[in-house]
Design an enzyme around this catalytic site. Structure first.
Site, PDB file in Angstrom:
ATOM      1  NE  ARG A 168       1.661   6.750  26.460  1.00 17.32           N
ATOM      2  CZ  ARG A 168       1.391   5.499  26.351  1.00 17.32           C
ATOM      3  NH1 ARG A 168       0.399   5.013  27.184  1.00 17.32           N
ATOM      4  NH2 ARG A 168       1.829   4.652  25.633  1.00 17.32           N
ATOM      5  CB  SER A 218       6.937  10.080  22.476  1.00 16.47           C
ATOM      6  OG  SER A 218       7.481   8.789  21.888  1.00 16.47           O
ATOM      7  CD  GLU A 310       4.009  10.647  25.919  1.00 17.03           C
ATOM      8  OE1 GLU A 310       3.929  10.171  24.904  1.00 17.03           O
ATOM      9  OE2 GLU A 310       4.792   9.915  26.772  1.00 17.03           O
TER      10      GLU A 310
HETATM   11  C1  LIG Z   1      14.024   7.705  26.257  1.00 14.69           C
HETATM   12  C2  LIG Z   1      12.556   8.015  26.927  1.00 14.69           C
HETATM   13  C3  LIG Z   1      11.658   7.093  26.377  1.00 14.69           C
HETATM   14  C4  LIG Z   1      10.230   6.967  26.930  1.00 14.69           C
HETATM   15  N1  LIG Z   1       9.221   6.039  26.650  1.00 14.69           N
HETATM   16  C5  LIG Z   1       8.217   6.090  27.082  1.00 14.69           C
HETATM   17  C6  LIG Z   1       7.284   5.184  26.856  1.00 14.69           C
HETATM   18  O1  LIG Z   1       7.555   4.187  25.980  1.00 14.69           O
HETATM   19  N2  LIG Z   1       5.827   5.041  27.221  1.00 14.69           N
HETATM   20  C7  LIG Z   1       5.612   6.167  28.142  1.00 14.69           C
HETATM   21  O2  LIG Z   1       4.218   6.251  28.555  1.00 14.69           O
HETATM   22  N3  LIG Z   1       6.396   7.267  28.277  1.00 14.69           N
HETATM   23  C8  LIG Z   1       7.780   7.161  28.032  1.00 14.69           C
HETATM   24  N4  LIG Z   1       8.642   8.318  28.229  1.00 14.69           N
HETATM   25  C9  LIG Z   1       8.021   9.270  29.051  1.00 14.69           C
HETATM   26  C10 LIG Z   1       8.462   8.916  30.642  1.00 14.69           C
HETATM   27  O3  LIG Z   1       9.422   7.909  30.738  1.00 14.69           O
HETATM   28  C11 LIG Z   1       7.353   8.700  31.389  1.00 14.69           C
HETATM   29  O4  LIG Z   1       6.258   9.645  31.135  1.00 14.69           O
HETATM   30  C12 LIG Z   1       7.326   8.600  32.828  1.00 14.69           C
HETATM   31  O5  LIG Z   1       6.363   7.726  33.421  1.00 14.69           O
HETATM   32  C13 LIG Z   1       7.545   9.927  33.653  1.00 14.69           C
HETATM   33  O6  LIG Z   1       8.144   9.501  34.915  1.00 14.69           O
HETATM   34  P1  LIG Z   1       8.977  10.424  35.601  1.00 14.69           P
HETATM   35  O7  LIG Z   1       9.225  10.005  36.919  1.00 14.69           O
HETATM   36  O8  LIG Z   1      10.326  10.665  35.079  1.00 14.69           O
HETATM   37  O9  LIG Z   1       8.317  11.793  35.554  1.00 14.69           O
HETATM   38  P2  LIG Z   1       8.728  13.352  35.426  1.00 14.69           P
HETATM   39  O10 LIG Z   1       9.337  13.557  34.380  1.00 14.69           O
HETATM   40  O11 LIG Z   1       9.637  13.581  36.880  1.00 14.69           O
HETATM   41  O12 LIG Z   1       7.376  13.968  35.907  1.00 14.69           O
HETATM   42  C14 LIG Z   1       6.429  13.837  34.621  1.00 14.69           C
HETATM   43  C15 LIG Z   1       5.191  14.573  35.156  1.00 14.69           C
HETATM   44  O13 LIG Z   1       4.688  13.784  36.251  1.00 14.69           O
HETATM   45  C16 LIG Z   1       4.350  14.483  37.404  1.00 14.69           C
HETATM   46  N5  LIG Z   1       4.779  13.683  38.626  1.00 14.69           N
HETATM   47  C17 LIG Z   1       6.058  12.906  38.675  1.00 14.69           C
HETATM   48  N6  LIG Z   1       5.839  12.205  39.895  1.00 14.69           N
HETATM   49  C18 LIG Z   1       4.554  12.482  40.401  1.00 14.69           C
HETATM   50  C19 LIG Z   1       3.754  11.892  41.468  1.00 14.69           C
HETATM   51  N7  LIG Z   1       4.332  10.967  42.217  1.00 14.69           N
HETATM   52  N8  LIG Z   1       2.708  12.329  41.583  1.00 14.69           N
HETATM   53  C20 LIG Z   1       1.987  13.086  40.659  1.00 14.69           C
HETATM   54  N9  LIG Z   1       2.496  13.642  39.597  1.00 14.69           N
HETATM   55  C21 LIG Z   1       3.729  13.134  39.398  1.00 14.69           C
HETATM   56  C22 LIG Z   1       5.177  15.598  37.300  1.00 14.69           C
HETATM   57  O14 LIG Z   1       5.116  16.744  38.234  1.00 14.69           O
HETATM   58  C23 LIG Z   1       5.393  16.156  35.876  1.00 14.69           C
HETATM   59  O15 LIG Z   1       3.919  16.690  35.634  1.00 14.69           O
HETATM   60  C24 LIG Z   1       9.859   8.014  27.649  1.00 14.69           C
HETATM   61  C25 LIG Z   1      10.922   9.003  28.113  1.00 14.69           C
HETATM   62  C26 LIG Z   1      12.165   8.804  27.787  1.00 14.69           C
HETATM   63  C27 LIG Z   1      13.373  10.045  28.078  1.00 14.69           C
END
Ligand SMILES: Cc1cc2nc3c(=O)[nH]c(=O)nc-3n(C[C@H](O)[C@H](O)[C@H](O)COP(=O)(O)OP(=O)(O)OC[C@H]3O[C@@H](n4cnc5c(N)ncnc54)[C@H](O)[C@@H]3O)c2cc1C
Length: 315
Positions: A168, A218, A310
């Site tokens: 992560r 999570s 996380e």
């Molecule tokens: C129901 C559910 C299930 C999930 N299951 C998992 C799982 O199984 N495994 C897992 O690893 N995660 C899981 N997650 C967490 C999440 O989906 C991941 O961390 C996902 O990769 C976040 O992407 P996002 O675009 O939504 O980021 P955001 O929530 O928009 O941003 C998260 C962070 O990333 C940064 N960010 C976003 N885009 C960029 C970019 N282009 N460059 C640099 N920084 C950036 C943001 O500034 C912030 O700090 C889950 C979430 C939910 C709601």
């Protein structure tokens, strides 16, 4: 400063509620809000924020953040750069492409490599930054290279090795670089098998995770089995999983500590999956934070391990 930003960044909006841009549906407003529809827009928005000496924050799918009730006092750059291109088994995707789209589209072409991400919310950029993973797979497994914006505003292309992926975590997270796009190597496979596997993951999530309520996935990362005392390792050995190294599921610890269903305001430790906090209606970030602190304290007391968050608090 206000008039500057409107002149320098056409399309920027003022005082935009961030809750609808997150899967938690929690949080106040961004002072300024800009939708970046392509890579040029992202670079331009970051440059303007720097010129205006304004704090900025990059938001994509909003599936891993908890936005403060007070919102964000600077510019939120919402990444919606959604182009992608497949050339034989090589996939190029801009940071704003949703993982859902990628899994679906490559599945249709019978290309393997991202089946583990079936049902994973969020964007390519978010997944690369946090080295997202599930069901034994991680984004790093398929990455060849990543283009990113460094702290000086220069575009750099990093090889997989330079991305320094770990559990992560990545170089981009450590250094706060912005992921602009990523290139993946996929493998030819059996279309039906690939699509079935992704669908099974989606179905598993629906069954086991509290997707009926807004949440941010999570709350804590799973705990490294090696960090427990010898005595606890003996007790916990039957619940250890490989993810990708031996871990004790945090959900198990929270459940064992009797914290399932614990509620503060409209925020609740999920009964269905205790490593999730769910928003029962109008939860405030303050309630979620208090719940997180309470869980951390109880787990420390019972298992002598420090839970690592996380989800990211944005304020
Ligand atoms: C129901 C559910 C299930 C999930 N299951 C998992 C799982 O199984 N495994 C897992 O690893 N995660 C899981 N997650 C967490 C999440 O989906 C991941 O961390 C996902 O990769 C976040 O992407 P996002 O675009 O939504 O980021 P955001 O929530 O928009 O941003 C998260 C962070 O990333 C940064 N960010 C976003 N885009 C960029 C970019 N282009 N460059 C640099 N920084 C950036 C943001 O500034 C912030 O700090 C889950 C979430 C939910 C709601």
């Amino acid at each position: 400063m206000n008039s500057d930003i409107h002149n320098l960044l056409p399309g920027v909006k003022t005082n935009v509620s961030l809750a609808p841009h997150t899967t938690f549906n929690i949080g106040g407003a961004a002072r300024y809000f800009f939708i970046a529809k392509n890579i040029k827009d992202i670079i331009e928005a970051v440059s303007v924020a720097k010129k205006c000496k304004m704090p900025f924050f990059v938001l994509a799918g909003g599936s891993n953040v908890l936005i403060s009730d007070k919102g964000f006092p600077g510019l939120v750059i919402k990444i919606q750069a959604t182009s992608y291109k497949l050339q034989a088994t090589r996939l190029y995707a801009e940071a704003g492409v949703s993982m859902e789209t990628l899994v679906r589209e490559i599945g249709k072409k019978g290309l393997a490599g991202l089946e583990w991400a079936g049902g994973l919310p969020g964007s390519v950029g978010g997944a690369v930054r946090g080295n997202a993973g599930a069901f034994g797979g991680e984004i790093k497994d398929s990455v060849i290279s990543v283009a990113a914006l460094d702290e000086k505003g220069n575009v750099k292309t990093l090889s997989k090795k330079q991305c320094m992926f770990s559990y992560r975590d990545s170089f981009f997270k450590k250094k706060n670089w912005i992921v602009l796009s990523a290139t993946f190597q996929l493998q030819k496979g059996n279309k039906k098998k690939i699509q079935r596997e992704a669908k099974e993951h989606i179905a598993y999530r629906k069954e086991k995770h509290p997707l009926e309520y807004p949440n941010a996935g999570s709350v804590f990362i799973n705990c490294d089995f090696r960090k427990f005392s010898k005595e606890l390792r003996e007790k916990l050995k039957d619940v250890v999983k490989t993810d990708p190294f031996p871990i004790v599921p945090t959900a198990y610890l929270i459940s064992e500590a009797g914290l399932k269903g614990l509620r503060i305001g409209m925020a609740q430790v999920s009964e269905k999956h205790p490593n999730y906090v769910v928003n029962l209606g109008a939860a405030r970030a303050k309630d979620v934070m208090r719940l997180i602190e309470k869980v951390k304290k109880e787990i420390k007391k019972k298992f002598s391990v420090a839970l690592e968050q996380e989800i990211e608090l944005v304020s």
